[in-house]
Design a protein around this motif. Structure first.
Motif, PDB file in Angstrom:
ATOM      1  N   ALA A 201       0.746  -1.301  -0.095  1.00 27.29           N
ATOM      2  CA  ALA A 201      -0.086  -0.026   0.076  1.00 27.29           C
ATOM      3  C   ALA A 201       0.949   1.219   0.084  1.00 27.29           C
ATOM      4  CB  ALA A 201      -0.956   0.018   1.268  1.00 27.29           C
ATOM      5  N   VAL A 202       2.139   1.224   0.708  1.00 31.31           N
ATOM      6  CA  VAL A 202       2.946   2.408   0.878  1.00 31.31           C
ATOM      7  C   VAL A 202       3.477   2.444  -0.659  1.00 31.31           C
ATOM      8  CG1 VAL A 202       5.184   3.223   1.716  1.00 31.31           C
ATOM      9  CG2 VAL A 202       3.269   2.256   3.153  1.00 31.31           C
ATOM     10  N   ALA A 203       3.837   1.484  -1.250  1.00 32.15           N
ATOM     11  CA  ALA A 203       4.558   1.624  -2.482  1.00 32.15           C
ATOM     12  C   ALA A 203       3.627   2.111  -3.497  1.00 32.15           C
ATOM     13  CB  ALA A 203       5.237   0.259  -2.929  1.00 32.15           C
ATOM     14  N   GLY A 204       2.325   1.540  -3.479  1.00 36.41           N
ATOM     15  CA  GLY A 204       1.375   1.970  -4.352  1.00 36.41           C
ATOM     16  C   GLY A 204       0.764   3.395  -4.451  1.00 36.41           C
ATOM     17  N   LEU A 205       0.681   3.665  -3.031  1.00 40.10           N
ATOM     18  CA  LEU A 205       0.232   5.022  -2.940  1.00 40.10           C
ATOM     19  C   LEU A 205       1.542   6.103  -3.273  1.00 40.10           C
ATOM     20  CD1 LEU A 205      -1.648   4.596   0.675  1.00 40.10           C
ATOM     21  CD2 LEU A 205      -2.571   5.362  -1.660  1.00 40.10           C
ATOM     22  N   THR A 206       2.602   5.609  -3.129  1.00 39.33           N
ATOM     23  CA  THR A 206       3.772   6.599  -3.494  1.00 39.33           C
ATOM     24  C   THR A 206       3.875   6.869  -4.896  1.00 39.33           C
ATOM     25  OG1 THR A 206       5.005   5.829  -1.455  1.00 39.33           O
ATOM     26  CG2 THR A 206       6.239   6.794  -3.048  1.00 39.33           C
ATOM     27  N   THR A 207       3.958   5.895  -5.668  1.00 33.04           N
ATOM     28  CA  THR A 207       3.952   5.976  -6.918  1.00 33.04           C
ATOM     29  C   THR A 207       2.760   6.612  -7.737  1.00 33.04           C
ATOM     30  OG1 THR A 207       2.586   3.816  -7.449  1.00 33.04           O
ATOM     31  CG2 THR A 207       4.972   3.594  -7.492  1.00 33.04           C
ATOM     32  N   THR A 208       1.467   6.560  -7.079  1.00 31.68           N
ATOM     33  CA  THR A 208       0.316   7.057  -7.543  1.00 31.68           C
ATOM     34  C   THR A 208       0.317   8.541  -7.257  1.00 31.68           C
ATOM     35  OG1 THR A 208      -1.153   5.178  -6.828  1.00 31.68           O
ATOM     36  CG2 THR A 208      -2.354   7.412  -7.168  1.00 31.68           C
ATOM     37  N   LEU A 209       0.882   8.914  -6.090  1.00 32.56           N
ATOM     38  CA  LEU A 209       1.229  10.308  -5.638  1.00 32.56           C
ATOM     39  C   LEU A 209       2.325  11.156  -6.720  1.00 32.56           C
ATOM     40  CD1 LEU A 209       0.246  12.570  -3.861  1.00 32.56           C
ATOM     41  CD2 LEU A 209       1.964  11.842  -2.060  1.00 32.56           C
ATOM     42  N   LEU A 210       3.346  10.185  -6.861  1.00 33.86           N
ATOM     43  CA  LEU A 210       4.488  10.770  -7.667  1.00 33.86           C
ATOM     44  C   LEU A 210       3.720  11.001  -8.988  1.00 33.86           C
ATOM     45  CD1 LEU A 210       7.527  11.141  -7.282  1.00 33.86           C
ATOM     46  CD2 LEU A 210       7.895   8.963  -8.434  1.00 33.86           C
ATOM     47  N   VAL A 211       3.103  10.209  -9.861  1.00 30.66           N
ATOM     48  CA  VAL A 211       2.483  10.281 -10.884  1.00 30.66           C
ATOM     49  C   VAL A 211       1.645  11.493 -10.991  1.00 30.66           C
ATOM     50  CG1 VAL A 211       1.126   9.208 -12.901  1.00 30.66           C
ATOM     51  CG2 VAL A 211       3.082   8.017 -11.732  1.00 30.66           C
ATOM     52  N   GLY A 212       0.722  11.648 -10.060  1.00 32.49           N
ATOM     53  CA  GLY A 212      -0.304  12.642  -9.948  1.00 32.49           C
ATOM     54  C   GLY A 212       0.337  14.058  -9.965  1.00 32.49           C
ATOM     55  N   LEU A 213       1.262  14.227  -9.124  1.00 33.35           N
ATOM     56  CA  LEU A 213       1.958  15.451  -9.199  1.00 33.35           C
ATOM     57  C   LEU A 213       2.766  15.736 -10.217  1.00 33.35           C
ATOM     58  CD1 LEU A 213       3.530  15.134  -5.445  1.00 33.35           C
ATOM     59  CD2 LEU A 213       1.786  16.439  -6.158  1.00 33.35           C
ATOM     60  N   TYR A 214       3.599  14.923 -10.913  1.00 33.23           N
ATOM     61  CA  TYR A 214       4.043  14.760 -12.297  1.00 33.23           C
ATOM     62  C   TYR A 214       3.020  15.413 -13.328  1.00 33.23           C
ATOM     63  CZ  TYR A 214       6.164  13.237 -16.804  1.00 33.23           C
ATOM     64  OH  TYR A 214       6.599  13.219 -17.931  1.00 33.23           O
ATOM     65  N   VAL A 215       2.026  14.776 -13.509  1.00 35.67           N
ATOM     66  CA  VAL A 215       1.287  14.952 -14.529  1.00 35.67           C
ATOM     67  C   VAL A 215       0.594  16.317 -14.294  1.00 35.67           C
ATOM     68  CG1 VAL A 215      -1.076  14.349 -15.609  1.00 35.67           C
ATOM     69  CG2 VAL A 215       0.485  12.418 -15.052  1.00 35.67           C
ATOM     70  N   GLN A 216       0.308  16.723 -13.049  1.00 35.23           N
ATOM     71  CA  GLN A 216      -0.437  18.017 -12.736  1.00 35.23           C
ATOM     72  C   GLN A 216       0.294  19.106 -13.391  1.00 35.23           C
ATOM     73  OE1 GLN A 216      -1.902  18.199  -8.928  1.00 35.23           O
ATOM     74  NE2 GLN A 216      -3.003  19.824  -9.212  1.00 35.23           N
ATOM     75  N   SER A 217       1.768  19.128 -12.945  1.00 33.74           N
ATOM     76  CA  SER A 217       2.689  20.052 -13.347  1.00 33.74           C
ATOM     77  C   SER A 217       2.658  20.439 -14.735  1.00 33.74           C
ATOM     78  CB  SER A 217       3.993  19.827 -12.797  1.00 33.74           C
ATOM     79  OG  SER A 217       4.639  18.604 -13.470  1.00 33.74           O
ATOM     80  N   ARG A 218       2.641  19.300 -15.498  1.00 39.20           N
ATOM     81  CA  ARG A 218       2.508  19.333 -16.946  1.00 39.20           C
ATOM     82  C   ARG A 218       1.301  19.839 -17.626  1.00 39.20           C
ATOM     83  NH1 ARG A 218       6.985  17.659 -14.635  1.00 39.20           N
ATOM     84  NH2 ARG A 218       8.427  16.826 -16.010  1.00 39.20           N
ATOM     85  N   LEU A 219       0.063  19.675 -16.825  1.00 45.01           N
ATOM     86  CA  LEU A 219      -1.024  20.389 -17.251  1.00 45.01           C
ATOM     87  C   LEU A 219      -0.874  21.762 -17.055  1.00 45.01           C
ATOM     88  CD1 LEU A 219      -3.870  18.079 -15.681  1.00 45.01           C
ATOM     89  CD2 LEU A 219      -2.939  18.263 -17.909  1.00 45.01           C
ATOM     90  N   TYR A 220      -0.341  22.329 -15.934  1.00 47.12           N
ATOM     91  CA  TYR A 220      -0.348  23.708 -15.743  1.00 47.12           C
ATOM     92  C   TYR A 220       0.802  24.213 -16.981  1.00 47.12           C
ATOM     93  CZ  TYR A 220      -2.553  24.289 -11.355  1.00 47.12           C
ATOM     94  OH  TYR A 220      -3.355  24.395 -10.190  1.00 47.12           O
ATOM     95  N   LEU A 221       2.083  23.657 -17.092  1.00 46.66           N
ATOM     96  CA  LEU A 221       2.812  23.713 -18.044  1.00 46.66           C
ATOM     97  C   LEU A 221       2.257  24.266 -19.499  1.00 46.66           C
ATOM     98  CD1 LEU A 221       5.869  24.172 -19.247  1.00 46.66           C
ATOM     99  CD2 LEU A 221       5.759  21.570 -19.750  1.00 46.66           C
ATOM    100  N   GLY A 222       1.552  23.050 -19.798  1.00 48.46           N
ATOM    101  CA  GLY A 222       0.532  23.423 -21.069  1.00 48.46           C
ATOM    102  C   GLY A 222      -0.506  24.626 -21.106  1.00 48.46           C
ATOM    103  N   LEU A 223      -1.092  24.642 -19.897  1.00 47.88           N
ATOM    104  CA  LEU A 223      -2.061  26.022 -20.012  1.00 47.88           C
ATOM    105  C   LEU A 223      -1.362  27.220 -19.758  1.00 47.88           C
ATOM    106  CD1 LEU A 223      -4.759  24.399 -17.488  1.00 47.88           C
ATOM    107  CD2 LEU A 223      -4.875  24.956 -19.986  1.00 47.88           C
ATOM    108  N   GLY A 224      -0.001  27.175 -19.099  1.00 45.00           N
ATOM    109  CA  GLY A 224       0.537  28.391 -19.018  1.00 45.00           C
ATOM    110  C   GLY A 224       1.439  28.681 -20.509  1.00 45.00           C
ATOM    111  N   ARG A 225       1.737  27.884 -21.210  1.00 46.01           N
ATOM    112  CA  ARG A 225       2.310  28.037 -22.585  1.00 46.01           C
ATOM    113  C   ARG A 225       1.249  28.358 -23.441  1.00 46.01           C
ATOM    114  NH1 ARG A 225       4.577  22.565 -24.495  1.00 46.01           N
ATOM    115  NH2 ARG A 225       2.631  22.340 -24.705  1.00 46.01           N
ATOM    116  N   ASP A 226      -0.035  27.983 -23.355  1.00 43.84           N
ATOM    117  CA  ASP A 226      -1.153  28.560 -24.289  1.00 43.84           C
ATOM    118  C   ASP A 226      -1.747  29.819 -23.803  1.00 43.84           C
ATOM    119  OD1 ASP A 226      -0.858  26.201 -25.729  1.00 43.84           O
ATOM    120  OD2 ASP A 226      -2.173  25.044 -24.737  1.00 43.84           O
ATOM    121  N   GLY A 227      -1.205  30.214 -22.552  1.00 43.04           N
ATOM    122  CA  GLY A 227      -1.661  31.641 -22.271  1.00 43.04           C
ATOM    123  C   GLY A 227      -2.817  31.547 -21.457  1.00 43.04           C
ATOM    124  N   LEU A 228      -3.363  30.473 -20.954  1.00 39.56           N
ATOM    125  CA  LEU A 228      -4.888  30.582 -20.358  1.00 39.56           C
ATOM    126  C   LEU A 228      -4.488  30.656 -18.822  1.00 39.56           C
ATOM    127  CD1 LEU A 228      -6.438  27.208 -22.339  1.00 39.56           C
ATOM    128  CD2 LEU A 228      -6.788  29.736 -22.427  1.00 39.56           C
TER     129      LEU A 228
END
Length: 427
Positions: A201-228
């Motif tokens: 459970a610790v390993a699973g939650l860690t990877t889920t959290l890691l991927v979630g934080l990673y993806v979210q920053s890329r969403l902000y990157l794309g929206l910032g690049r597009d000017g939104l």
């Protein structure tokens, strides 16, 4: 984005709780760790102090800021660990299964299955992280389909395996809510498997959290690049080549939510945002095919007609879900299906679609329409409270676009990225 914020906060609190549970296996820590450190100290109905969850988020944010290579090593180790443990759990539990516990197989009927599928829909969203990290893939045309479909099939197989084992070991109505797997194996005298489950459970939650934080920053990157969103979210670190500002912002927001608030109250809207988000993406796939990037634009009348048809499919899906949920006449359900089929037929025969280069969604517009219909069908199975919260959040997000996004949007950003991708593919 809000889904990921709330999801990261919820997962961080769960991860902190599991870590404390592991520590409490040692006698020196047993009953000596205050609740406010990892389990959460409730203050009223909303506030809940948790110190360990923000610390974990800060550590993972630091790893992600260092670069994709460093975070992928941690993610790979954790992923291998949790998959091995899940497979061990499935095989160990298979010998304790009593098939009589599976009769009746659907004790609460088909409606309960649909409601359950809607509530746990957010558990399957990890595969969209593959699509959101497409810009950092060397061969997206090959890697994306393998990554998305492969991860989804593996997750489905493991989920079904675990569900069959746990419901076969213990009658479903006797399963605990907080840690059903660990309790099921403990009831059979398999304490060592319970410890493995906690580690998994610790390993699973860690990877889920890691991927979630990673993806979210890329969403902000794309929206910032597009000017939104403000341009600061689009800045990339010169040395680590990561969107540090976006990553820190994501970690900061999640840390505040995880450290101060009882995010379980907000978690009801997670599946709502995911279902509607995927529906919007499906609609966008159809709309973008109407416009040929090298030739003429689609006419405004044809575009209006197409959008009306897409909205009709979504409304019919939602109406079908409500009619099924409240046992309405079967005739009305058939009528909603007929209207959805008619709208889909209009999209097929009255619109002209451009050929998309490279890896693209097949079966347009039928496959996106099916996706929209079933997402909205599941949307209708959620509690009314989730609908109200979603409407409020939609109003807030539209306000952000109306006040800032529409005046700073950079339409050429998409074209530049699109053109660079084609040039790199040609090279």
């Amino acid at each position: 984005m809000l889904d990921y914020h709330i999801g990261a906060a919820s997962i961080a609190r769960s991860l902190a709780s599991y870590l404390i549970n592991i520590l409490e296996l040692f006698p020196v820590f047993k009953d000596n760790i205050p609740k406010w450190i990892g389990h959460g100290e409730d203050i009223g109905d909303v506030l809940s102090i948790n110190v360990l969850a923000p610390i974990l988020l800060v550590l993972l944010t630091f790893i992600l800021c260092r670069g994709v290579q460093e975070s992928s090593v941690v993610n790979s180790l954790m992923t291998v660990t949790k998959i091995i443990i899940v497979i061990i759990v499935i095989f160990a539990g298979a010998f304790e299964v009593d098939v009589s516990n599976w009769s009746p197989f659907a004790p609460n009927g088909l409606k309960a299955i649909f409601t359950g599928a809607t509530v746990v829909f957010f558990a399957y969203v990890g595969f969209d992280a593959v699509a959101n990290s497409a810009e950092e893939s060397k061969r997206p045309q090959r890697d994306l389909p393998i990554g998305i479909i492969g991860s989804l099939l593996i997750c489905i197989a493991l989920y079904i395996g675990v569900c069959l084992v746990i419901t076969g070991m213990v009658p479903y109505n006797l399963l605990g809510e907080d840690a059903p797997l660990a309790e099921a194996f403990s009831s059979k005298g398999l304490k060592f498997v319970s410890i493995l489950i906690s580690v998994g459970a610790v390993a699973g939650l860690t990877t889920t959290l890691l991927v979630g934080l990673y993806v979210q920053s890329r969403l902000y990157l794309g929206l910032g690049r597009d000017g939104l969103l403000p341009l600061v979210f689009a800045k990339v670190h010169s040395k680590y080549h990561t969107p540090v500002h976006s990553q820190i912002w994501v970690g900061l927001v999640a840390s505040v939510l995880a450290g101060l608030f009882n995010v379980h109250v907000l978690s009801h809207i997670l599946s709502v945002g995911t279902l509607t988000g995927y529906s919007v993406v499906s609609a966008c796939v159809v709309v973008l095919r109407w416009k040929d990037k090298t030739n003429s634009q689609v006419s405004s009348s044809a575009e209006r007609e197409g959008i009306i048809c897409l909205i009709a499919v979504a409304l019919c899906g939602f109406a079908s879900g409500l009619l099924y949920r409240y046992d309405a006449s079967f005739i009305f359900l058939i009528l909603a299906l007929v209207i959805a089929v008619g709208a889909s037929a209009a999209l097929v025969f009255r619109q002209v679609y451009a050929d998309a280069p490279g890896f693209s969604c097949p079966g347009v517009p039928l496959l996106p329409n099916i996706c929209i219909f079933f997402n909205m069908f599941l949307f209708a199975q959620l509690h009314h409270e989730a609908w109200v919260r979603f409407v409020i959040l939609c109003v807030v997000m539209v306000g952000v676009y109306a006040i800032y996004g529409q005046y700073h949007a950079n339409p050429s950003a998409e074209e530049n990225v699109y053109q660079r991708a084609l040039e790199e593919e040609a090279l």
